[in-house]
Structures are given as C-alpha cells and as structure tokens.
Design an enzyme around this catalytic site. Structure first.
Site, PDB file in Angstrom:
ATOM      1  N   ARG A   1      -9.691  -2.373   1.377  1.00 10.74           N
ATOM      2  CA  ARG A   1      -8.492  -2.395   0.520  1.00 10.74           C
ATOM      3  C   ARG A   1      -7.367  -3.180   1.217  1.00 10.74           C
ATOM      4  NH1 ARG A   1      -6.042   1.900  -0.694  1.00 10.74           N
ATOM      5  NH2 ARG A   1      -6.681   3.069   1.129  1.00 10.74           N
TER       6      ARG A   1
ATOM      7  N   GLU B   1      -2.905   3.828   5.786  1.00  8.09           N
ATOM      8  CA  GLU B   1      -2.121   3.776   4.554  1.00  8.09           C
ATOM      9  C   GLU B   1      -0.674   3.496   4.941  1.00  8.09           C
ATOM     10  OE1 GLU B   1      -3.813   3.739   1.714  1.00  8.09           O
ATOM     11  OE2 GLU B   1      -1.886   3.169   0.862  1.00  8.09           O
TER      12      GLU B   1
ATOM     13  N   HIS C   1     -10.267  -5.597   9.902  1.00 10.24           N
ATOM     14  CA  HIS C   1     -10.281  -4.563  10.941  1.00 10.24           C
ATOM     15  C   HIS C   1     -11.190  -4.960  12.100  1.00 10.24           C
ATOM     16  CE1 HIS C   1      -8.350  -1.113   8.779  1.00 10.24           C
ATOM     17  NE2 HIS C   1      -8.728  -1.814   7.725  1.00 10.24           N
TER      18      HIS C   1
ATOM     19  N   CYS D   1      -4.345  -4.776   9.103  1.00  8.55           N
ATOM     20  CA  CYS D   1      -4.363  -4.263   7.734  1.00  8.55           C
ATOM     21  C   CYS D   1      -3.042  -3.568   7.384  1.00  8.55           C
ATOM     22  CB  CYS D   1      -5.581  -3.362   7.551  1.00  8.55           C
ATOM     23  SG  CYS D   1      -6.106  -3.257   5.848  1.00  8.55           S
TER      24      CYS D   1
ATOM     25  N   GLU E   1     -11.341  -3.785  14.913  1.00  7.74           N
ATOM     26  CA  GLU E   1     -11.715  -2.593  15.691  1.00  7.74           C
ATOM     27  C   GLU E   1     -12.949  -1.903  15.105  1.00  7.74           C
ATOM     28  OE1 GLU E   1      -9.350  -2.795  13.538  1.00  7.74           O
ATOM     29  OE2 GLU E   1      -9.124  -0.920  12.427  1.00  7.74           O
TER      30      GLU E   1
HETATM   31  N1  GLN Z   1      -4.360  -0.465   1.293  1.00  6.49           N
HETATM   32  C1  GLN Z   1      -3.711   0.011   2.491  1.00  6.49           C
HETATM   33  C2  GLN Z   1      -2.200  -0.061   2.360  1.00  6.49           C
HETATM   34  O1  GLN Z   1      -1.720  -0.578   1.424  1.00  6.49           O
HETATM   35  C3  GLN Z   1      -4.170  -0.778   3.697  1.00  6.49           C
HETATM   36  C4  GLN Z   1      -5.644  -0.552   3.908  1.00  6.49           C
HETATM   37  C5  GLN Z   1      -6.074  -0.556   5.335  1.00  6.49           C
HETATM   38  O2  GLN Z   1      -5.284  -0.498   6.268  1.00  6.49           O
HETATM   39  N2  GLN Z   1      -7.371  -0.528   5.515  1.00  6.49           N
HETATM   40  O3  GLN Z   1      -1.500   0.399   3.204  1.00  6.49           O
END
Ligand code: GLN
Length: 189
Positions: A135, A49, A171, A80, A173
C-alpha cells in the site's frame, strides 16, 4: 561506528532492527521523547501507517524535536510511511507531519486493495534490488532542484534523496538485500 535510532511507535521497526543487526550496526528504538536525547548518527522512520505514527508523534511531543534534528542535518531514512512523514506536500491529504523534504507524495498511490506487489529495479545506478511495495506511496513530484531521483518503477518516482534525507516507497527491510541500508550508512559517512 554508527548508532542508528529507529522510530518504534508503530509499524515495521523490528525488520529494520534485524537488518541493522545483520550489518553489525548499533541501534536503539525511539519510543518516547527522552530517547531523542541519546546520541545517534542516523534515524530510520519505518513503514506502517503514517496517520497513526503521526498522531503518536504529535501526542508524545516528538514532531517538533524530530523536525528540528532533521532540519539540522541528522541523516534520516524513511521507508513507505516514513516517506509520507517526511514530505512537505501530501496533495489533498488533510494532515502533514514533519514537512522537511521537498517532495509531493501521493499516499496509497497504487490503490488500497491491490496496492501490494513485488518487483526488482535499479536503485541509484546500482545493480537491481528487490522491491516490496505494501500500500505504498510514490513521489508525484520533486519540488526543489536538489532532490535527486534514485529509482523509478513504471515511470513513478519511488526513491529519492535530498541532502541528509533518503526515502523509498518500498520496504528494503523486508528482503535480505542490504544494498539500500548500506547506501544509507554511506550517506552518513
Ligand atoms: N499506506 C500507508 C500510509 O499511508 C503506508 C504503507 C506502508 O508503510 N507500508 O501510511
């Protein structure tokens, strides 16, 4: 032999560790500012996040030193949320983080609820690799000519490189394909 620091404040850092273990690459976790003094040849910013990670980095006083190290040329791989941390432009988002890479990134670009999916796609002209999106953000726009687009899915940019910085929306990983991590290690040289 490379040593990679993995930002381990929040998110999917363990999976990156496992990937590097599988590749036989030395690594350590970065949990506090002092860890940034350890010698490292590359840095991984994991998924998770971005707002939580960004806040922790700010509280711990790690934003500025990390930004400087990356601007000085430390190779960095952001997956991400890591991509979000590196972007200079986050559109309408109220916060910015490291602001080192010339990309405009849209957070939660696939919607908040149905945003997780799996596909396979070509990356940097190599054979197809598995791509797990959770996400995920994507790159709406590259904002400097030296940003190289490495992969697109459905016309959206989901991997790019600028000088010492590599980012993926997905991802790598989370699958057992090592190609993307190997690409990063090659980038380090
Ligand atoms: N939605 C997350 C964000 O805004 C990122 C999601 C993720 O790293 N899998 O930070």
């Amino acid at each position: 032999m490379h040593t990679i620091g993995i930002l381990a404040l929040q998110g999917a850092f363990l999976e990156h560790r496992q990937m590097l273990e599988g590749l036989g690459v030395e690594h350590f976790e970065i949990r506090q500012p002092g860890d940034l003094n350890r010698p490292m040849d590359g840095l991984i910013l994991p998924g998770g996040e971005s707002t939580a990670m960004g806040k922790l980095m700010e509280c711990l006083g790690m934003l500025k030193p990390l930004k400087e190290r990356i601007a000085d040329g430390l190779p960095v791989f952001g997956t991400c949320a890591g991509m979000i941390l590196l972007a200079k432009d986050l559109g309408d988002e109220p916060r910015r983080f490291l602001q080192v890479m010339d990309i405009r990134v849209l957070r939660n670009a696939y919607g908040r609820q149905l945003g997780s999916f799996f596909t396979r796609g070509t990356f940097a002209g190599m054979e197809e690799v598995p791509m797990t999106f959770i996400r995920a953000p994507y790159i709406e726009k590259v904002t400097a000519p030296d940003v190289e687009v490495l992969a697109t899915v459905d016309g959206n940019i989901i991997a790019a490189r600028q000088r010492n910085m590599l980012v993926t929306s997905f991802h790598p990983e989370l699958n057992d394909n090592q190609r993307i991590h190997r690409y990063f290690l090659n980038l380090i040289g």
